[in-house]
Design an enzyme around this catalytic site. Sequence first.
Site, short mmCIF file in Angstrom:
data_model
loop_
_atom_site.label_atom_id
_atom_site.label_comp_id
_atom_site.label_asym_id
_atom_site.label_seq_id
_atom_site.Cartn_x
_atom_site.Cartn_y
_atom_site.Cartn_z
N CYS A 34 1.30 8.54 12.47
CA CYS A 34 2.46 9.42 12.64
C CYS A 34 2.12 10.85 13.05
CB CYS A 34 3.36 9.43 11.42
SG CYS A 34 2.53 9.03 9.92
N GLU A 85 2.68 -4.54 9.76
CA GLU A 85 1.48 -4.59 10.59
C GLU A 85 0.24 -4.68 9.71
OE1 GLU A 85 1.00 -1.25 13.24
OE2 GLU A 85 -0.96 -1.96 13.94
N GLU A 105 5.00 -0.50 9.81
CA GLU A 105 3.57 -0.29 9.58
C GLU A 105 3.07 -1.16 8.42
OE1 GLU A 105 2.03 3.73 10.55
OE2 GLU A 105 1.44 3.78 8.45
#
Lengths: 183, 589
Positions: free
Chosen positions: B304, B281, B278
């Site tokens: 999540c 990203e 993440e």
Amino acid sequence: MPKSLDSFAPCACCDRPLTEEEMVTRCHEIVQEYKDKPGGLIPALQMAQSLFGYLPKPVVKAIADGFGKSYSEVSGVVSFYSFFSTRPRGKFLIRVCLGTACYVRGGKDVLEALKKKLGVEVGETTPDRNFTLDVGRCFGACGMAPVVMINDTVHQRVKPGRIGELLTRVLTGENPTAERERA
Amino acid sequence: MINLTINGKPLTVPEGTTILEAARSAGIAIPTLCYLEGRPPLGACRVCLVEVEGARTLMASCSTPVAENMIVRTHSARARAARRRVVELLLSEHDGNCPTCDRNRTCELRALADSLGIERLPFEGSKARRRVDSSTPALVRDNAKCIKCRRCVAVCSEVQSVGALFPQNRGFDTLIGPAFTQDLEGVACVQCGQCAAVCPVGAIVEKSHVEAVWKALETPGQVVVIQTAPAIRASLGEEFGLPPGSRVTGKMTAALRRLGFHGVFDTNFTADLTILEEGTELLGRLRRTLVDGAKGLLPMFTSCSPGWINFAEYYYPQFLPNISTCKSPQQMFGAIAKTYWASKIGKSPQQITVVSVMPCTAKKFEAQRPEMTASGVPDVDFVLTTRELARMIRESGVDFLSLPEEEMDVPLGISSGAADIFANTGGVMEAALRTVYEIVTGRELPFEKLHVTPIVGLAGIKEASLSIRNVKPEWSFLEGVELKIAVSHGLGNTRRLLEHLKNNGSPYHFIEIMTCPGGCIGGGGQPRFTNDEVRTRRIAAIYAEDEGKPIRKSHENPAVQQIYREYLGKPNSETAHRLLHTHYHPKQP
Ligand code: SF4
Ligand code: SF4
Ligand code: SF4
Ligand code: FES
């Protein structure tokens, strides 16, 4: 009652009932009119019901969405008030008294005869939207049992064998008070 | 301040306090059913009736404010008799069989009947016709056990802003449930289970996977592994009588071994993995926005919390492209266990059963999403809530409290402190910042003990900004950037935040969303009853767990470094994308 009723009344030239999709489309206009008024939800639902005759579930959903409320909350309102109906209602609401007096004097048989004749169960409406069958408890005419109330008229000493005649009379308007449209 | 007397005890409390609050502050317990802490009182159940001198009728203490010189008797004969009558009436309509009921040990109605000394029922009421709704993967609703207290209504509509449950019909026919009393799958319920968490009785419970897990454990040749979410270690103890905030990581591990799991692993491992995926990203989205001028990539939302994903898919499809494509740690774990780990032990994905212990009912929904099948079979097979795991432990005869402390198995049981704090609001953001800041600047996140203080705590929407300076050369496009972040927990807060973004645009780069109030430590599958005090204690336990770890940052987890070396290559690599990422779709019930 709502003002601009004509502007989106059902098809003016024929009696074809609206499909549920058409009702949903029209709901958007109703929502626009009532959305920003305080306490506008119930009037909007009433408006929809008076236009469509009843409040099918997709209509309730569309009104809920339009008001930014949850579907469950608005369905809670609709199912709380007895003047809202989520099923089509016929031109004539037939209510068979099943109070004690009528019951013992054959109210049950009258109900069975009506079910058979109309081909519907309690709470249902005939496909031609003429009759809705329902039951009631005591219309205050126990002396004349069994009684059947059709819209605002009480019919006394109804005989199961002559149900057909009664319905024809109501439909053809032979009984003047029975002809009055439901409000 | 107002002076009053309760049960002969003089008290001084602030104006506007209710009799109930005043009594509780003085250690006097008045029973309640419909009352829900933090919500306006409903005054519906009448279980909290008390006698107020001079008043003609008994008063509902939850909704009656104190008045000067008021004299209150909470347990007078009259109050007790009235309360008993209320509960007798509830019981006379209630259709349940305690020994076989999920709430057997924790039912508030049952406890109330006990504390009121009800020994027999003077009347037999007519019972609601039972309809059990098991239409959703997460929850089972049984209307015949519902006592119509409406706590679920308050939590679903006011706290979560979903409004899936409302009273339908009227009078005796009233049912608390979805629109027109249909099954839950017919309305846009996000499966968060907050309704099940507040229900005082067995009318809403999680759909149990206990039997299925026992069966898997007894299947010869099947390798059954278990992963535990970070929030479980701070709450499981409550099921065995420990106070909220007790840390039981070691005992939980020992218990899972005794239950017969072949690998006792940690969702924390894939929480660390999530941070790398993440974080990478986020940096990619920042680069494309700031360098290439791409539009619409920011803010990025965390991914999540499966209730939040459902919420966005139902109510805010315009934000779906902004949600990180990372699968949740639960799903990443399943995908890794059935590929990387399976090949390490020479098994096929089919020979491995992955069980999770989650604080969450929405995880049961997430596990059965058709896209969550990276290895060709479902990533995760069964999901137990904290409460279900406790039941299995009790069923097994293991004496939890006398278990030794044990360590989780390697390699999927190794984790950093950053993974622990996934359990509470603000934690995923903090964990991500610990890694991202360090990647970009080469320096540690500049906060005491690495805690990003502005986003710690139970405020509904929190924000912070972090100025990025003296970056490493390859991140020069971030030099001088003021990284703006926001954190929200509870879907009502989330809706407020999203409406604001919708109308005003977003000043933020990165936003953490958790479905449940307090985050996973307050999840719908946690031991009952969770209030803010309990949340605060569980959060303190989680931070202590984090601070006690030798490794505090996800990128320093040696097992995570190893899996990238051996299997995944780099974060966001093609393999990583195939196994660890997903996509979202707008949906209607
Ligand atoms: S809800 Fe409570 S009272 Fe009812 S059956 Fe379950 S344990 Fe018993
Ligand atoms: S699971 Fe969550 S969204 Fe669904 S009914 Fe319960 S509280 Fe509402
Ligand atoms: S389902 Fe539970 S919380 Fe909801 S009204 Fe019924 S008893 Fe109360
Ligand atoms: S708790 Fe006061 S009326 Fe229900």
